[in-house]
Design a protein around this motif. Structure first.
Motif, short mmCIF file in Angstrom:
data_model
loop_
_atom_site.label_atom_id
_atom_site.label_comp_id
_atom_site.label_asym_id
_atom_site.label_seq_id
_atom_site.Cartn_x
_atom_site.Cartn_y
_atom_site.Cartn_z
N PRO A 1 0.84 -1.21 0.00
CA PRO A 1 0.00 0.00 0.00
C PRO A 1 0.88 1.25 0.00
O PRO A 1 1.87 1.34 0.74
CB PRO A 1 -0.79 -0.12 1.31
CG PRO A 1 -0.74 -1.58 1.66
CD PRO A 1 0.60 -2.04 1.18
N LEU A 2 0.52 2.22 -0.80
CA LEU A 2 1.34 3.43 -0.93
C LEU A 2 1.09 4.43 0.18
O LEU A 2 1.83 5.43 0.29
CB LEU A 2 1.09 4.07 -2.29
CG LEU A 2 1.38 3.17 -3.50
CD1 LEU A 2 1.18 3.95 -4.80
CD2 LEU A 2 2.78 2.60 -3.43
N ASP A 3 0.08 4.17 1.03
CA ASP A 3 -0.20 5.08 2.15
C ASP A 3 0.55 4.68 3.41
O ASP A 3 0.36 5.27 4.48
CB ASP A 3 -1.70 5.16 2.43
CG ASP A 3 -2.28 3.83 2.90
OD1 ASP A 3 -1.53 2.84 3.00
OD2 ASP A 3 -3.51 3.78 3.16
N GLY A 4 1.42 3.68 3.31
CA GLY A 4 2.21 3.26 4.46
C GLY A 4 1.52 2.25 5.36
O GLY A 4 2.09 1.86 6.39
N SER A 5 0.33 1.80 5.01
CA SER A 5 -0.36 0.80 5.82
C SER A 5 0.28 -0.57 5.61
O SER A 5 1.27 -0.71 4.89
CB SER A 5 -1.86 0.78 5.49
OG SER A 5 -2.08 0.57 4.11
N TRP B 1 -8.16 3.55 -7.02
CA TRP B 1 -9.59 3.69 -6.78
C TRP B 1 -10.26 3.88 -8.14
O TRP B 1 -9.69 4.51 -9.03
CB TRP B 1 -9.90 4.90 -5.90
CG TRP B 1 -9.42 4.78 -4.48
CD1 TRP B 1 -8.54 5.60 -3.83
CD2 TRP B 1 -9.81 3.78 -3.52
NE1 TRP B 1 -8.34 5.18 -2.55
CE2 TRP B 1 -9.11 4.06 -2.32
CE3 TRP B 1 -10.66 2.68 -3.56
CZ2 TRP B 1 -9.24 3.29 -1.18
CZ3 TRP B 1 -10.78 1.90 -2.42
CH2 TRP B 1 -10.10 2.20 -1.24
N GLU C 1 -6.92 7.48 -8.32
CA GLU C 1 -5.72 7.55 -7.49
C GLU C 1 -5.03 6.19 -7.38
O GLU C 1 -5.65 5.17 -7.10
CB GLU C 1 -6.10 8.05 -6.09
CG GLU C 1 -4.92 8.16 -5.14
CD GLU C 1 -5.36 8.47 -3.71
OE1 GLU C 1 -4.48 8.52 -2.82
OE2 GLU C 1 -6.58 8.63 -3.48
N ILE D 1 -3.06 3.50 -5.54
CA ILE D 1 -2.99 3.26 -4.10
C ILE D 1 -2.15 2.06 -3.68
O ILE D 1 -1.68 2.01 -2.54
CB ILE D 1 -4.41 3.10 -3.51
CG1 ILE D 1 -5.18 1.99 -4.23
CG2 ILE D 1 -5.16 4.42 -3.55
CD1 ILE D 1 -6.56 1.70 -3.61
N THR D 2 -1.95 1.08 -4.54
CA THR D 2 -1.19 -0.11 -4.12
C THR D 2 -0.36 -0.66 -5.27
O THR D 2 -0.86 -0.81 -6.39
CB THR D 2 -2.13 -1.23 -3.62
OG1 THR D 2 -2.99 -0.73 -2.60
CG2 THR D 2 -1.32 -2.39 -3.05
#
Length: 305
Positions: free
Chosen positions: A98-102, A263, A272, A274-275
């Motif tokens: 995941p690109l949001d750091g999750s 998304w 966007e 996202i992964t």
């Protein structure tokens, strides 16, 4: 586990460390690359008569509908259902980032595609494993934080993200032909996949698959996640758009080595980013002990939903 498979997994971990050190980015261009390797056939085989019967049954079922004909053509273009089941168990590394750091999910997997069983080995700790034996989910790890995600959900999820169209020959699968769309300047045929009630842990999931009308190869996959443990009051996450990257030839079967998730936005297009998913070390394995997919004696059993 057999000595041969232990050696193979150890090799995977070394290869994974070298890849991380190099920090190479996957190619964006979609093309077919031949990475088929010489396989040793020992004892992990499905009788050819069984495979032929299942393939004939799938073909007869799929060719009854327009949507099914599109899926069957895609199966043939990707190497054929007979190769998919006849090559043995499917082994690969699936690195979900995941690109949001999750939470990252990175493991080496061996999947029995015939019976839908799986064993995962952590990419950072070869002693940490989890799996699904067809009825029971389990985890075997010294550190309770080895897998910071729902391992029951994730046991077969990677297969259903990158194993299309081959994973669509089972019972409870419903197909609907949707209007054609244009993607990357090419006409795509579109098939929506839904599931009968009681099929798997998340029968409310759906996939909307896009196939290049000329080559019949998979180009994109739109999907939702409705896993009840994540959505206890029903519902699902927003639809995602998964771009299928470069295809590689694995013993005659074409599979992606990269997936990019976005998304979905208006018009069924990717929004966007996202992964990033990298799929490496893909090969089929037949030299597996008969008890390889069984629950280990000291494993922790994961309760059902």
């Amino acid at each position: 586990m057999s000595m041969k498979l232990n050696v193979r997994i150890a090799g995977f971990l070394l290869a994974g460390l070298l890849l991380s050190a190099c920090n190479e980015k996957p190619k964006a261009k979609k093309e077919v690359v031949d990475t088929a390797k010489e396989e040793k056939v020992v004892d992990y085989t499905i009788p050819e008569a069984w495979i032929n019967k299942r393939v004939e049954k799938a073909k007869a079922k799929l060719e009854k509908t327009d949507a099914g004909k599109v899926v069957w053509a895609a199966m043939e273009a990707h190497g054929g259902l007979k190769n998919w089941y006849g090559n043995g168990a499917l082994a690969f590394r699936f690195n979900y980032q995941p690109l949001d750091g999750s939470t990252q999910r990175d493991s080496y997997q061996v999947v029995d595609v015939w019976r839908n069983k799986a064993v995962h080995t952590s990419a950072v700790d070869s002693t940490a494993k989890f799996g699904w034996d067809g009825a029971t989910a389990w985890v075997q790890a010294k550190d309770s934080t080895a897998f910071a995600y729902d391992t029951r959900f994730w046991a077969l999820t990677p297969l259903y993200l990158f194993g299309h169209p081959f994973v669509l020959d089972g019972e409870g699968v419903h197909l609907e032909l949707l209007p054609e769309t244009k993607y990357k300047n090419k006409v795509n045929e579109v098939v929506k996949v839904t599931f009968a009630e009681g099929t798997g842990d998340a029968p409310d999931d759906y996939y909307i698959l896009q196939f290049d009308k000329e080559t019949h190869l998979l180009t994109a996959n739109r999907y939702i996640v409705s896993y009840p443990a994540y959505f206890k009051d029903g519902g699902h996450n927003p639809e995602k758009f998964m771009e299928v990257g470069e295809l590689v030839n694995v013993s005659g079967v074409l599979l992606p080595k990269e997936l990019k998730t976005h998304w979905t936005v208006k018009g069924g297009m990717p929004g966007e980013y996202i992964t990033q998913i990298d799929i490496t070390d893909i090969h089929f394995v037949k030299d597996i002990d008969k008890d390889f997919f069984e629950v280990p004696e000291d494993a922790k059993i994961i309760k059902g939903l």
